[in-house]
Scaffold this motif. Structure first.
Motif, short mmCIF file in Angstrom:
data_model
loop_
_atom_site.label_atom_id
_atom_site.label_comp_id
_atom_site.label_asym_id
_atom_site.label_seq_id
_atom_site.Cartn_x
_atom_site.Cartn_y
_atom_site.Cartn_z
N ARG A 102 42.38 38.93 46.20
CA ARG A 102 42.49 39.66 44.93
C ARG A 102 41.49 39.09 43.94
O ARG A 102 41.35 37.88 43.80
CB ARG A 102 43.92 39.52 44.40
CG ARG A 102 44.15 40.20 43.05
CD ARG A 102 45.65 40.33 42.79
NE ARG A 102 46.25 41.33 43.68
CZ ARG A 102 47.57 41.52 43.80
NH1 ARG A 102 48.41 40.77 43.12
NH2 ARG A 102 48.03 42.45 44.61
N THR A 103 40.78 39.97 43.24
CA THR A 103 39.81 39.53 42.23
C THR A 103 40.53 39.03 40.99
O THR A 103 41.34 39.75 40.40
CB THR A 103 38.86 40.67 41.86
OG1 THR A 103 38.13 41.09 43.02
CG2 THR A 103 37.88 40.22 40.78
N VAL A 104 40.22 37.79 40.59
CA VAL A 104 40.83 37.17 39.42
C VAL A 104 39.72 36.48 38.63
O VAL A 104 39.09 35.55 39.13
CB VAL A 104 41.91 36.13 39.81
CG1 VAL A 104 42.51 35.49 38.57
CG2 VAL A 104 42.99 36.77 40.67
N PRO A 105 39.44 36.92 37.39
CA PRO A 105 38.42 36.24 36.59
C PRO A 105 38.71 34.75 36.44
O PRO A 105 39.87 34.35 36.35
CB PRO A 105 38.50 36.97 35.24
CG PRO A 105 39.05 38.32 35.58
CD PRO A 105 40.02 38.08 36.70
N PHE A 106 37.66 33.96 36.43
CA PHE A 106 37.79 32.50 36.40
C PHE A 106 38.76 32.03 35.33
O PHE A 106 39.73 31.31 35.61
CB PHE A 106 36.41 31.88 36.18
CG PHE A 106 36.42 30.38 36.09
CD1 PHE A 106 36.51 29.60 37.22
CD2 PHE A 106 36.34 29.75 34.85
CE1 PHE A 106 36.52 28.20 37.14
CE2 PHE A 106 36.35 28.36 34.76
CZ PHE A 106 36.44 27.59 35.90
N SER A 108 41.02 33.60 33.68
CA SER A 108 42.37 34.14 33.81
C SER A 108 43.20 33.35 34.83
O SER A 108 44.43 33.32 34.74
CB SER A 108 42.31 35.61 34.25
OG SER A 108 41.65 36.40 33.28
N SER A 109 42.53 32.74 35.79
CA SER A 109 43.25 32.06 36.86
C SER A 109 44.12 30.93 36.34
O SER A 109 45.22 30.70 36.86
CB SER A 109 42.28 31.53 37.92
OG SER A 109 41.47 30.49 37.41
N LYS A 115 51.34 35.07 37.44
CA LYS A 115 50.17 35.31 38.28
C LYS A 115 50.46 36.37 39.34
O LYS A 115 51.60 36.52 39.79
CB LYS A 115 49.74 34.01 38.97
CG LYS A 115 49.48 32.86 38.00
CD LYS A 115 48.47 33.21 36.95
CE LYS A 115 48.26 32.07 35.95
NZ LYS A 115 47.43 32.50 34.80
N LYS A 116 49.42 37.08 39.72
CA LYS A 116 49.52 38.09 40.76
C LYS A 116 48.90 37.59 42.07
O LYS A 116 48.40 38.36 42.88
CB LYS A 116 48.82 39.39 40.32
CG LYS A 116 49.51 40.07 39.15
CD LYS A 116 50.93 40.51 39.51
CE LYS A 116 51.58 41.28 38.37
NZ LYS A 116 52.97 41.68 38.71
#
Length: 291
Positions: A102-106, A108-109, A115-116
């Motif tokens: 899953r794409t997660v911006p740096f 945002s992680s 969290k997803k």
């Protein structure tokens, strides 16, 4: 008949026996709710309470940079972090086809909030500040920060941290690279801050900054494959008692944290992490230390 606090003893014994058969009536110690979880938590292979039942959801940013990922394809298994993610998944009992990316911006992680993903892998350094918002696994890579400069730049001649104080430096926002600039170099000019490393590299190529700071393997990849007119000036020494390490990011209250940490620890102990580092990061050889 003998009475105990007005209750017949025979009735009390019967109640105790029934209670034991029904899993006990005595109060149990309250379980601690924390992101770290209990070390004795069940880590049954493939049976964890994951984001998607039966699957392991792994987050990372896009683009996914080399040498951590190859060709911007996290699911390929190629690149150090892609390989580490699949090795951890295997330890947890999830085959490759059960791993979902899953794409997660740096930024945002490790930002506060639910969290997803089950864990995120994206060169995120473990820090006390970040641990206020998320949980981390054990460290899977020991990090050194490095300086890159165009060969024609005055920054390329730096031999010490002091030599960098009067040059224009840049780094990606939210990174320990930027922290090193502000806390270790303390330059005379405010550093340039970029949303992504790609923007920092462009600024370096265009002469908008004299040098940028990134982790050491990334530094060697950039100078070897992306900006050949630049060179690795040097690396920073460890700055404290707690060495900088990348860790897998999990939700602050994730029950998976102890299981994921156990998996990382096992991969370190059996030499898997060292083997993957040698395979994918072997070009990141020693660089002069800037003191």
């Amino acid at each position: 008949m003998l009475l105990v606090d007005r209750v017949p003893l025979t009735a009390l014994c019967a109640a105790v026996a029934l209670c034991a058969a029904l899993a006990g009536c005595s109060p149990q110690p309250e379980e601690k709710a924390s992101g770290k979880g209990d070390a004795s938590a069940s880590c049954a292979p493939g049976k964890l309470a994951t984001e998607v039942p039966g699957k392991l959801t792994v987050g990372t940013d896009k683009p996914a940079y080399a040498p951590w990922f190859v060709d911007d394809k996290p699911s390929s298994g190629k690149g150090f972090e892609s390989a580490v993610a699949y090795a951890v998944a295997k330890r947890l009992g999830y085959d490759r086809d059960a791993v979902v990316w899953r794409t997660v911006p740096f930024n945002s992680s490790f930002a506060p909030g639910a969290k997803k993903f089950d864990f995120d892998i994206n060169q995120v350094s473990i820090s006390e500040e970040r641990e206020k918002a998320v949980a981390f696994s054990s460290g899977y890579y020991d990090v050194r920060q490095a300086v890159i400069a165009l060969k024609s730049s005055k920054a390329a001649r730096a031999k010490s941290v002091a030599d960098l104080k009067d040059v224009k430096l840049g780094a990606q926002v939210g990174t320990t690279s930027l922290d090193f600039i502000n806390e270790v170099v303390k330059p005379a000019q405010h550093p340039a801050v970029y949303q992504k490393n790609d923007f920092a590299k462009s600024a370096l190529k265009n002469g908008q900054v004299d040098a940028i700071v990134v982790d050491l393997p990334t530094a060697f990849y950039i100078t070897g494959a992306e900006v050949p007119e630049a060179e690795v000036v040097g690396q920073f020494p460890d700055s404290g008692a707690r060495p900088e390490q990348f860790g897998l990011v999990l939700d602050r209250e994730s029950a998976l944290t102890p299981c994921v940490s156990h998996a990382v620890d096992a991969l370190r102990e059996d030499g898997t992490l060292a083997g993957l580092e040698k395979k994918w990061l072997s070009e990141a050889v020693d660089a002069p230390v800037l003191r």
